[in-house]
Design an enzyme around this catalytic site. Sequence first.
Site, short mmCIF file in Angstrom:
data_model
loop_
_atom_site.label_atom_id
_atom_site.label_comp_id
_atom_site.label_asym_id
_atom_site.label_seq_id
_atom_site.Cartn_x
_atom_site.Cartn_y
_atom_site.Cartn_z
N GLU A 67 0.83 -1.09 -0.08
CA GLU A 67 -0.11 0.00 0.01
C GLU A 67 0.84 1.34 -0.07
O GLU A 67 0.59 2.13 -0.74
CB GLU A 67 -0.87 -0.27 1.16
N ASP A 68 1.97 1.27 0.75
CA ASP A 68 2.59 2.58 1.13
C ASP A 68 3.92 2.70 0.51
O ASP A 68 4.72 3.64 0.53
CB ASP A 68 2.90 2.63 2.67
#
Length: 696
Positions: A67-68
């Site tokens: 996600e990051d």
Amino acid sequence: MLDEYLEPEQVAEVYQAYLFGAEAHDGQHRLSGEPYITHPVAVARILAELHVDHLSIMAAILHDVIEDTEIAKELVEKRFGKDVAELVDGVSKLTHIHFENKAEAQAENFRKMMLAMTRDIRVILIKLADRLHNMRTLGVMRPDKRRRIARETLDIYAPIANRLGMNNVRLELEDLGFSAMYPWRSRILDEGLRKARGNRKEIVTKMEETIKTRLEQEGLNGQVIGREKHLYSIYKKMRDKHLAFSEVMDVYAFRIIVDSVDACYRVLGAIHNLYTPVPGRFKDYIAIPKANGYQSLHTVLMSPYGVAIEVQIRTEDMHKVSEAGIAAHWLYKTNENISNNAQKRARQWLHELLEMQQNAGNSIEFLEHVKIDLFPDEVYVLTPNGEIKVLPRGATAVDFAYAVHTDVGNQCVAAKIDRRLMPLRTVLLNGQTVEIVTSKGAQPNPAWLDFVTTAKARSNIRAFLKNLRKEEATILGMRLLNKSLAAHGAALEELAEEPVQRVLGEFNFENMEQMFSEIGFGNQMAMVIARALMSGEREPAGESARTSARPLAIKGTEGAVVTYAKCCRPIPGDPILGFVTSGRGIVIHTEDCKNVAEYRNRPEKWIDVKWEQEIEGEFPIDIRMLVYNQRGVLATIAATLSEMEANIENVSIEERDGLHSTLSFTVSVKNRQHLARIMRHLRKLDMVSRIHRLKR
């Protein structure tokens, strides 16, 4: 910490995951200023305390890389295997899909998490550990964001931890959520608790010693622990039971841990001989475990000090499962029986989650269903075969029917509770034996949604009614289209394939069934589709759809896609008109209904309808009468209506003056002739001055 229970090669794999995660998050920082990698490591540490398997620890360290960072799932799978990649993906939040609003986005995130959990229970362990560390470090957030995250924790994550039997995680999430949501309340309660703890210390010590002495006298070995009350549980008890802080703190809590189930019951006998038990406050969760697999004996006693004592008695194994819940499957896997109950019940819940997801119309509806399921205050009832079913308090016979099987719920018509025939809406009590009476032709009633409490019952009823309504709309749409085609001298079965396919493409219908249902729901006009089928041109705006000489016959059995207007309450025999309403199908009005006038400027929405020759069913009608004030007037009129086979749905009384009152009845009649006979009989009553059919 890891080398306490993992093999050296597994610890090495975890270390490789740490190096990979540290590199991926290099340069990223949390709001507190710490390097971002400290968060995944802290999540992994929480899981390591639960002694979960090394793959879960690796996934926890990597849970934010997809996600990051720029790392793709495929790379995680290539480096650490499919299991770790799936776990990481299951924990990752949904960030790349557009939603109409924030509520929908949160509900969709929750749905994804729940479905990932049904594939692998370890997903929720990582998610709960992630949330727990976020709650521990919530202080750096803005106050509004703190409250939002705290509310979500109290509403969703703490109940899930409770549902999975993870008591330690649940308690910490609740206390952290409470202090973030209500900082002042939390601070005041915490100060009060510290003061009370000092005052109580002497009494707690005395009672602890007394209990230990009695157990020794009886030759029983047990560990006696004074149980600390948690802030949020104190707050909830004060709020829900309207108690003062001093009243809550008047209850002293102890836990006795022994080495066998037999010893639990022997200790219970010894304790009941020592102090007087409070009637109705004993619960045997060993014989009948809670829905999350929790097992223990609970009893409340009155001590000589004039204060109540809550005592929990359990074995060491039960204690481990009560603290770790589903995680005990990994934490104590040397003894396979320890977590059997928690595992089995968690799996059953996950299976029900899948069923709910399939029936739910959207993510928000799914979230509503699961929320209902996350707050069970249980009641235990028996099937005729003696099998125990655990239901939330307030559950009815319909909830029980769906708990047995979806088909039993869909076809239930009555219930026998302790061998007595009872209505389906009857609320069940502990220890009752319930037998469901079914019929093959029966189907769920929309009215059930007003009283069912379980998510399984609610989702199945909604799904059935949704499908039924679609079937009804499809049949009505086919009839409407055939009627419109008749105006062109054509019929559906005579149409060639080419114009049908052209119209399906033009209106973006997937198939003919969708075309029929859209017409039936009132989202498309039958005449517009008919004109397109016959000529390939859309009907000009404002041209009436009422061009067919043959009105549509109303049978009274069309279901939810044909409704009868409450303003005029049409009944068979009344001259009627149909008004096509988007999403509701056809609404039937009487021709003299005052609301017809305001719809006259939308003639394309009207459709000619008539009653079938032979029509069955009952239709509500409003009757108003002026009566003389006499004793027993209401009973006499009600008896007359009953004799005339008219069912009373509603009645209201309004006093006019000292001599007269106005009675308004809503009664079910078969047709105009039936209504005329009823009114004739009522006029003959001496107490009735005037009577008329009411149209609003």
